[in-house]
Design a protein around this motif. Structure first.
Motif, PDB file in Angstrom:
ATOM      1  N   TYR A  68     -11.256  -3.502   9.537  1.00 47.14           N
ATOM      2  CA  TYR A  68     -11.163  -2.059   9.299  1.00 47.14           C
ATOM      3  C   TYR A  68     -12.530  -1.407   9.476  1.00 47.14           C
ATOM      4  N   ARG A  69     -13.563  -2.043   8.926  1.00 48.06           N
ATOM      5  CA  ARG A  69     -14.914  -1.494   9.056  1.00 48.06           C
ATOM      6  C   ARG A  69     -15.339  -1.427  10.522  1.00 48.06           C
ATOM      7  N   VAL A  70     -14.985  -2.457  11.280  1.00 54.49           N
ATOM      8  CA  VAL A  70     -15.352  -2.487  12.708  1.00 54.49           C
ATOM      9  C   VAL A  70     -14.615  -1.374  13.442  1.00 54.49           C
ATOM     10  N   VAL A  71     -13.317  -1.224  13.176  1.00 53.51           N
ATOM     11  CA  VAL A  71     -12.519  -0.175  13.820  1.00 53.51           C
ATOM     12  C   VAL A  71     -13.117   1.207  13.528  1.00 53.51           C
ATOM     13  N   MET A  72     -13.481   1.454  12.272  1.00 51.45           N
ATOM     14  CA  MET A  72     -14.046   2.750  11.895  1.00 51.45           C
ATOM     15  C   MET A  72     -15.429   2.951  12.496  1.00 51.45           C
ATOM     16  N   LEU A  73     -16.200   1.865  12.579  1.00 55.97           N
ATOM     17  CA  LEU A  73     -17.543   1.962  13.139  1.00 55.97           C
ATOM     18  C   LEU A  73     -17.493   2.306  14.615  1.00 55.97           C
ATOM     19  N   LEU A  90       0.858  -1.194   0.000  1.00 59.26           N
ATOM     20  CA  LEU A  90       0.000   0.000   0.000  1.00 59.26           C
ATOM     21  C   LEU A  90       0.887   1.235   0.000  1.00 59.26           C
ATOM     22  N   PRO A  91       0.455   2.342  -0.612  1.00 63.04           N
ATOM     23  CA  PRO A  91       1.219   3.589  -0.510  1.00 63.04           C
ATOM     24  C   PRO A  91       1.287   4.031   0.950  1.00 63.04           C
ATOM     25  N   GLN A  92       2.414   4.597   1.352  1.00 62.90           N
ATOM     26  CA  GLN A  92       2.585   4.972   2.757  1.00 62.90           C
ATOM     27  C   GLN A  92       1.634   6.080   3.192  1.00 62.90           C
ATOM     28  N   GLU A  93       1.069   6.806   2.243  1.00 58.29           N
ATOM     29  CA  GLU A  93       0.084   7.822   2.648  1.00 58.29           C
ATOM     30  C   GLU A  93      -1.209   7.197   3.179  1.00 58.29           C
ATOM     31  N   TYR A  94      -1.405   5.895   2.923  1.00 62.88           N
ATOM     32  CA  TYR A  94      -2.564   5.181   3.476  1.00 62.88           C
ATOM     33  C   TYR A  94      -2.199   4.433   4.753  1.00 62.88           C
ATOM     34  N   ALA A  95      -1.042   4.727   5.302  1.00 58.90           N
ATOM     35  CA  ALA A  95      -0.578   4.024   6.502  1.00 58.90           C
ATOM     36  C   ALA A  95      -1.202   4.618   7.757  1.00 58.90           C
ATOM     37  N   THR A  96      -2.524   4.595   7.820  1.00 61.84           N
ATOM     38  CA  THR A  96      -3.199   5.058   9.026  1.00 61.84           C
ATOM     39  C   THR A  96      -3.114   3.971  10.087  1.00 61.84           C
ATOM     40  N   LEU A  97      -3.235   4.394  11.329  1.00 60.16           N
ATOM     41  CA  LEU A  97      -3.181   3.426  12.419  1.00 60.16           C
ATOM     42  C   LEU A  97      -4.390   2.494  12.375  1.00 60.16           C
ATOM     43  N   GLU A  98      -5.500   2.972  11.812  1.00 59.01           N
ATOM     44  CA  GLU A  98      -6.684   2.110  11.668  1.00 59.01           C
ATOM     45  C   GLU A  98      -6.409   0.967  10.686  1.00 59.01           C
TER      46      GLU A  98
END
Length: 332
Positions: free
Chosen positions: A324-329, A72-80
């Motif tokens: 990821y969806r659970v974390v964001m929810l 993945l590009p590092q700009e998408y390296a969110t902690l989520e």
């Protein structure tokens, strides 16, 4: 303390937990054959494997860079994204450990990252280069793992084994198998620990908001230590599957399987290809078994192993997406 920093600490702890679990999940990769042939006791084999996993983990970062920059590009390296990836990979590793299935920790991590990345930004953000590298390892490492031991066994039979008495063969290859088990443990650390280094570096890039091209020293040391500690705990369930349920092994068989697998893994590490040590050593054991006759290999057990390989990729993509969806929810 900064909330983002706390989150990063949690992510690093999760990554090292994954590395620890990888250590005891994949201990069997390095020691199952030497335990099965009674060249080493389980305690001796685990201790040697733990030390050499750490040493191997300190020898390079090419695989870590593939994980941190080429999936993945590092700009998408969110902690989520990273958190969802690690929870997914840990869950799959624990499930397959509980079931005694030698699945791939490597592919669990890579394809959990793909799944969480897709959830965050769609399929378009996935970098083909890194995924292609991983898929190359998925295809070539088991194929080579199956074929090279067959060739090596026939070569040994022609050059050496036919001229030796069986007792002498066993005695000589008992000593050689200690070397091959050590080489296998070293190569395992060199490939598998780097994946954790890569995912931590990926998380650091997201936290700092900048691209990171070099794996920090503290990341290398902590990942090496966590894998060594996990290896010291051992993984007897998978050791039984790998060492005793696929094919009956003698010291020469263990030497050939471990040496072949270690050479393949070490080569992949230098090329930055994340491969499955599980795939490689298990197919090497099968390859050795076929030299004794196809009926000598317990193909039903081998089939269960292959099922775990096949299910890992789609399951971990789905788990990564879901986590990821659970974390964001939950707003974690």
């Amino acid at each position: 303390m900064d909330t983002a920093l706390i989150a990063l600490i949690v992510i690093v702890a999760l990554a090292l937990t994954f590395d620890f679990i990888n250590g005891f999940h994949d201990t069997a990769n390095a020691i199952a054959t030497s335990v099965a042939t009674r060249v080493l006791t389980p305690a001796q084999a685990i201790a040697m494997s733990a030390v050499l996993n750490v040493v191997g983990a300190l020898t390079g970062t090419a695989v870590a860079k593939t994980i941190s920059k080429d999936i993945l590009p590092q700009e998408y390296a969110t902690l989520e994204v990273v958190g969802a990836t690690l929870v997914s990979a840990i869950a799959w590793n624990l499930f397959t450990w509980w079931r005694g299935l030698p699945s791939s920790s490597s592919h669990a991590l890579v394809f959990s990252l793909v799944g969480s990345g897709v959830a965050a930004g769609g399929w378009g953000i996935i970098i083909p280069k890194g995924v292609q590298k991983t898929l190359m390892g998925l295809v070539y490492s088991p194929v080579l793992g199956f074929l090279i031991p067959i060739l090596l066994m026939f070569l040994l039979s022609w050059l050496v084994l036919r001229r030796m008495r069986p007792r002498l063969v066993t005695r000589n290859f008992r000593a050689l198998q200690i070397f091959s088990a050590a080489f296998m443990a070293f190569s395992h650390g060199g490939n598998d620990a780097q994946k954790t280094m890569g995912i931590i570096t990926f998380a650091l890039a997201g936290y700092l908001g900048t691209k990171i091209d070099t794996v920090p020293l503290w990341v290398i040391l902590s990942a090496a230590g966590a894998m060594g500690l996990g290896t010291a705990v051992g993984g007897w369930r998978i050791i039984k599957t790998m060492g005793f349920k696929v094919v009956d092994l003698k010291p020469v068989d263990g030497f050939v399987a471990e040496t072949s697998a270690a050479l393949i893994i070490e080569g992949a590490s230098r090329l930055g290809i994340p491969v499955s040590t599980t795939h490689t050593i298990s197919t090497a054991i099968m390859g050795v078994g076929t030299t004794k006759g196809f009926r000598k290999v317990k193909w039903q057990v081998a089939g269960r192993i292959v099922q775990a390989w096949i299910f890992t990729i789609p399951t971990c993509i789905a788990l990564g997406w879901l986590m990821y969806r659970v974390v964001m929810l939950l707003g974690l």
